[in-house]
Scaffold this motif. Structure first.
Motif, PDB file in Angstrom:
ATOM      1  N   UNK A  52      -3.647   3.189 -17.474  1.00 44.90           N
ATOM      2  CA  UNK A  52      -4.162   3.462 -16.129  1.00 44.90           C
ATOM      3  C   UNK A  52      -3.080   3.299 -15.072  1.00 44.90           C
ATOM      4  N   UNK A  53      -2.187   2.331 -15.264  1.00 42.74           N
ATOM      5  CA  UNK A  53      -1.060   2.182 -14.335  1.00 42.74           C
ATOM      6  C   UNK A  53      -0.245   3.475 -14.316  1.00 42.74           C
ATOM      7  N   UNK A  54      -0.002   4.037 -15.500  1.00 43.41           N
ATOM      8  CA  UNK A  54       0.734   5.295 -15.607  1.00 43.41           C
ATOM      9  C   UNK A  54       0.035   6.434 -14.884  1.00 43.41           C
ATOM     10  N   UNK A  55      -1.310   6.495 -14.989  1.00 40.70           N
ATOM     11  CA  UNK A  55      -2.074   7.540 -14.291  1.00 40.70           C
ATOM     12  C   UNK A  55      -1.945   7.384 -12.777  1.00 40.70           C
ATOM     13  N   UNK A  56      -1.973   6.139 -12.310  1.00 47.06           N
ATOM     14  CA  UNK A  56      -1.827   5.888 -10.874  1.00 47.06           C
ATOM     15  C   UNK A  56      -0.456   6.320 -10.373  1.00 47.06           C
ATOM     16  N   UNK A  57       0.569   5.942 -11.095  1.00 40.85           N
ATOM     17  CA  UNK A  57       1.937   6.287 -10.704  1.00 40.85           C
ATOM     18  C   UNK A  57       2.107   7.807 -10.683  1.00 40.85           C
ATOM     19  N   UNK A  58       1.494   8.502 -11.654  1.00 42.10           N
ATOM     20  CA  UNK A  58       1.568   9.966 -11.702  1.00 42.10           C
ATOM     21  C   UNK A  58       0.921  10.600 -10.465  1.00 42.10           C
ATOM     22  N   UNK A  59      -0.032   9.886  -9.836  1.00 39.51           N
ATOM     23  CA  UNK A  59      -0.678  10.374  -8.608  1.00 39.51           C
ATOM     24  C   UNK A  59       0.097   9.961  -7.355  1.00 39.51           C
ATOM     25  N   UNK A  60       1.241   9.284  -7.554  1.00 35.22           N
ATOM     26  CA  UNK A  60       2.044   8.849  -6.415  1.00 35.22           C
ATOM     27  C   UNK A  60       1.521   7.585  -5.758  1.00 35.22           C
TER      28      UNK A  60
END
Length: 198
Positions: A52-60
């Motif tokens: 989920x951290x990775x998904x957040x980072x991908x959204x900026x």
């Protein structure tokens, strides 16, 4: 506008535009993204799950991997306008301490949680003698992340005991709001906006 889960929609509707916030247990960042994009908020997050951290980072989004039970202690007092904990309180080791940290970090705190006093939960326990599996509690007891089952009345008692001020409260039955009358029996979820007297 972003499509949000009902409890997140309540929170988003009641966050002031341009606010700063910390979303603890932010999941994939859906709420943070909506508040950033739709209300111009300075949204930061903390999430335990690295995917989920990775998904957040991908959204900026600005998110760190962290554990609410241990890592909130590192945040300074009154550092954001709102600290948010949505459907995470019941998964923490010490919900009372996490709540205390939220109100220390944020000038106000939003907390949402599933109500284990809801009539379907009671009926399942009474009729089957087993922990319920419902649309909002979809996994069996041995897989659930919920370690502290609480009811709306339990939460109200904790707030009273700790002298925490309730600035707003919303109760949800399914995907719609319901009245406060018999909320401990009728509501599947609760959302509270809290503050502490200075």
């Amino acid at each position: 506008m972003h499509a949000l889960r009902p409890d997140l929609a309540v929170i988003a509707a009641n966050v002031a535009p341009g606010s700063s916030l910390l979303d603890v247990g932010c999941g994939d960042g859906t709420l943070m993204q909506a508040l950033r994009d739709d209300k111009g908020c300075d949204a930061r997050g903390m999430e335990l799950d690295p995917a989920n951290v990775g998904k957040c980072v991908a959204k900026g989004l600005s998110v760190i991997q962290g554990d609410a039970d241990k890592d909130l202690a590192f945040y300074p007092d009154q550092s954001v306008d709102y600290a948010i904990l949505s459907q995470t309180l019941q998964t923490t080791m010490r919900p009372d301490k996490v709540l205390q940290d939220l109100l220390r970090i944020g000038r106000k705190a939003f907390v949402s949680f599933p109500n284990f006093g809801h009539w379907r939960v009671r009926l399942s326990l009474f009729w089957n003698g087993r922990m319920p599996v419902t649309r909002l509690l979809p996994v069996p007891w041995y897989e659930t992340p919920n370690i502290h089952h609480l009811t709306i009345n339990d939460f109200r008692a904790l707030l009273k005991e700790r002298g925490i001020t309730v600035e707003g409260r919303w109760y949800l039955s399914g995907d719609t709001k319901c009245s406060a009358a018999a909320a401990n029996f009728r509501a599947e979820h609760a959302v509270y906006l809290l503050s502490r007297k200075p």
